[in-house]
Motif scaffolding. Structure first.
Motif, PDB file in Angstrom:
ATOM      1  N   VAL A  89       0.836  -1.205   0.000  1.00  0.00           N
ATOM      2  CA  VAL A  89       0.000   0.000   0.000  1.00  0.00           C
ATOM      3  C   VAL A  89       0.871   1.257   0.000  1.00  0.00           C
ATOM      4  O   VAL A  89       0.619   2.207  -0.754  1.00  0.00           O
ATOM      5  CB  VAL A  89      -0.961  -0.015   1.204  1.00  0.00           C
ATOM      6  N   CYS A  90       1.910   1.267   0.814  1.00  0.00           N
ATOM      7  CA  CYS A  90       2.802   2.429   0.872  1.00  0.00           C
ATOM      8  C   CYS A  90       3.513   2.670  -0.453  1.00  0.00           C
ATOM      9  O   CYS A  90       3.648   3.809  -0.896  1.00  0.00           O
ATOM     10  CB  CYS A  90       3.812   2.265   1.992  1.00  0.00           C
ATOM     11  N   VAL A 124       2.477   1.745  -3.481  1.00  0.00           N
ATOM     12  CA  VAL A 124       1.510   2.205  -4.479  1.00  0.00           C
ATOM     13  C   VAL A 124       1.173   3.676  -4.251  1.00  0.00           C
ATOM     14  O   VAL A 124       1.112   4.470  -5.196  1.00  0.00           O
ATOM     15  CB  VAL A 124       0.243   1.318  -4.455  1.00  0.00           C
ATOM     16  N   LEU A 125       0.962   4.059  -2.988  1.00  0.00           N
ATOM     17  CA  LEU A 125       0.678   5.466  -2.694  1.00  0.00           C
ATOM     18  C   LEU A 125       1.867   6.367  -3.018  1.00  0.00           C
ATOM     19  O   LEU A 125       1.700   7.465  -3.548  1.00  0.00           O
ATOM     20  CB  LEU A 125       0.274   5.636  -1.236  1.00  0.00           C
ATOM     21  N   LEU A 126       3.059   5.908  -2.706  1.00  0.00           N
ATOM     22  CA  LEU A 126       4.252   6.680  -3.023  1.00  0.00           C
ATOM     23  C   LEU A 126       4.435   6.836  -4.527  1.00  0.00           C
ATOM     24  O   LEU A 126       4.752   7.923  -5.011  1.00  0.00           O
ATOM     25  CB  LEU A 126       5.484   6.014  -2.413  1.00  0.00           C
ATOM     26  N   GLN A 160       2.034   6.786  -6.694  1.00  0.00           N
ATOM     27  CA  GLN A 160       0.973   7.677  -7.160  1.00  0.00           C
ATOM     28  C   GLN A 160       1.331   9.136  -6.897  1.00  0.00           C
ATOM     29  O   GLN A 160       1.009  10.007  -7.687  1.00  0.00           O
ATOM     30  CB  GLN A 160      -0.339   7.316  -6.462  1.00  0.00           C
ATOM     31  N   ILE A 161       2.020   9.397  -5.774  1.00  0.00           N
ATOM     32  CA  ILE A 161       2.424  10.770  -5.460  1.00  0.00           C
ATOM     33  C   ILE A 161       3.556  11.223  -6.367  1.00  0.00           C
ATOM     34  O   ILE A 161       3.550  12.340  -6.887  1.00  0.00           O
ATOM     35  CB  ILE A 161       2.822  10.883  -3.975  1.00  0.00           C
TER      36      ILE A 161
END
Length: 106
Positions: free
Chosen positions: A89-90, A92-94, A96-97
């Protein structure tokens, strides 16, 4: 140009690698804390656990706080599963950012 792995496969492999390295660092740090390690080594390991290994560190602390007992194997399985999920999750979020719109690229 031929791509060997897709973006999702690379992200998953990076999550698995970070998770396994972070779990090894947790085990090494706990053992070195018991046996008395030199401070620079322990600070390096703690630095890893507070940056790249933060999802794994959080999963270990979270499972330890709610664990009611049981087998060590089940504890390890829950920690590894939660650590891998949080790391994925981290990442994927990173991603995306850092790279917005990365899912739209072929």
């Amino acid at each position: 140009m031929f791509k060997l792995l897709s973006t999702w496969q690379r992200t998953f492999l990076l999550a698995v690698l970070c998770c396994l390295v972070s779990l090894a660092v947790v085990v090494i740090a706990l053992n070195l804390a018991v046996w008395g390690a030199p401070l620079p080594i322990f600070l390096f390991l703690l630095g890893w656990l507070l940056t790249v290994g933060l999802p794994t560190s959080l999963s270990v602390v979270l499972v330890m706080s709610f664990w009611r007992g049981g087998s060590v194997e089940m504890f390890a399985l829950v920690v590894v599963s939660l650590a891998l999920a949080l790391t994925l999750v981290c990442l994927v979020l990173l991603r995306q950012i850092i790279m917005p719109g990365w899912r739209t690229k072929p």
